[in-house]
Design an enzyme around this catalytic site. Sequence first.
Site, mmCIF file in Angstrom:
data_model
loop_
_atom_site.group_PDB
_atom_site.id
_atom_site.type_symbol
_atom_site.label_atom_id
_atom_site.label_comp_id
_atom_site.label_asym_id
_atom_site.label_seq_id
_atom_site.Cartn_x
_atom_site.Cartn_y
_atom_site.Cartn_z
ATOM 1 N N ALA A 39 34.844 40.541 37.547
ATOM 2 C CA ALA A 39 35.117 39.898 39.662
ATOM 3 C C ALA A 39 34.427 40.932 40.134
ATOM 4 C CB ALA A 39 37.420 40.226 39.213
ATOM 5 N N GLY A 41 32.357 43.610 38.273
ATOM 6 C CA GLY A 41 31.864 44.216 37.713
ATOM 7 C C GLY A 41 30.235 43.163 37.162
ATOM 8 N N GLN A 79 40.470 50.148 32.433
ATOM 9 C CA GLN A 79 39.169 50.720 33.219
ATOM 10 C C GLN A 79 39.071 49.749 33.865
ATOM 11 O OE1 GLN A 79 37.675 54.007 33.153
ATOM 12 N NE2 GLN A 79 39.241 54.128 31.292
ATOM 13 N N SER A 123 44.939 56.652 39.146
ATOM 14 C CA SER A 123 44.780 56.881 40.617
ATOM 15 C C SER A 123 45.489 58.690 41.658
ATOM 16 C CB SER A 123 44.200 55.536 41.761
ATOM 17 O OG SER A 123 44.286 56.241 42.617
ATOM 18 N N TYR A 147 46.880 48.905 46.706
ATOM 19 C CA TYR A 147 46.676 50.381 46.058
ATOM 20 C C TYR A 147 46.968 51.331 44.656
ATOM 21 C CZ TYR A 147 42.529 52.282 43.334
ATOM 22 O OH TYR A 147 42.376 52.661 42.407
ATOM 23 N N ASP A 279 44.136 55.127 54.738
ATOM 24 C CA ASP A 279 43.578 56.136 54.437
ATOM 25 C C ASP A 279 44.397 57.210 54.656
ATOM 26 O OD1 ASP A 279 40.964 55.875 53.553
ATOM 27 O OD2 ASP A 279 40.014 56.589 55.791
#
Length: 322
Positions: A39, A41, A79, A123, A147, A279
């Site tokens: 997707a 990669g 990953q 993350s 995310y 952000d």
Amino acid sequence: MMKAMAKYLVTGAAGFIGSSLVRALLDRGEEVRGIDNLATGRRENLTEVLKQMDFRQVDILDLDAMRQACEGVDYVLHQAAIPSVPKSVLDPLGSNRANADGTLSVLVAARDAKVKRVVYAASSSAYGDTPTLPKHEAMTPNPISPYAVAKLTGEYYMISFYRCYGLETVSLRYFNIFGPRQDPSSQYSGVLAKFSLQMLRGEQPTIFGDGEQSRDFNYIDNAVSANLLACSAPAAECAGRVFNIATARRATLNQTFELLKPLTGYTGTVKYGPERGGDIKHSLADITLAQKHLGYKPLVNFEEGLRRTVEWYRSEARAAGA
Ligand code: UD1
């Protein structure tokens, strides 16, 4: 003395971090299986090593295929992800499926196959906009973007699988990783990949906001070494735990742009655009825990990492043009 052979499964093997891990493991003579749904990669990331590994085009959400991929495996380096804050803001369901449901699927398959240990790409976005710097692992998470929530959910599942099933799990909270093979081509790409390529091409890069936001940018080799250490560290030091993986230094985007100028030969200016939704302003890690329990240390500093990264994009551009 003969080294005991171990079998590794890398999920997201055709991605930026996964493909770097595959190479490092093959260099050490390990047996490597890699899966990727391609997707984000790219098969080309594995071109010259495909013959030395067992590569399968598999989606981590496909539990049957995941179970087969885990057969005979000692270590899973997970990953696979849709690694983008802005993409998750546009498509929170997609982000949750890949990053949270996907991680749960990997854990169920690993548990049932009796894998020794799972290492997870967590993350730094888990910290969100907490004003305290540097960020350390004992701080209460404060995720902002979908995310960040999905990645943090994956971390909680990792801890839960250690506590409930005794599966050894180690979560590595990556701060901004950069280096060769990071995809520069999408609007969602990591800033250093984008800027390196744009500036090499003489195109004007855009900074979202005033450029005074800062990041603990970490070169890929340091993340690779953290994964290898997370496999070899004694369980008492690391199982069921979370570690920051970073450099413990930070740079603003304005400083980074200045550093990239001589490296890329770009002589123009930068453009400033509106701040990006979701952000965070500043990011800097305390890496004491990883140093103490994993023996981790950043091997390549920011400036050297930038130099190697620009060199790589330059040689890729040359190869493409030749
Ligand atoms: C975040 C996470 C990181 C995660 C990564 C996945 C934090 C601190 N880090 O990184 O853990 O792995 O997402 O993508 O939350 N920018 C520009 N111009 C551009 C592109 C980006 O100015 O063309 C700015 C962004 O607005 C941001 C900074 O550069 O302020 C870094 O952005 P990016 O490289 O996307 O990574 P993060 O969102 O920090």
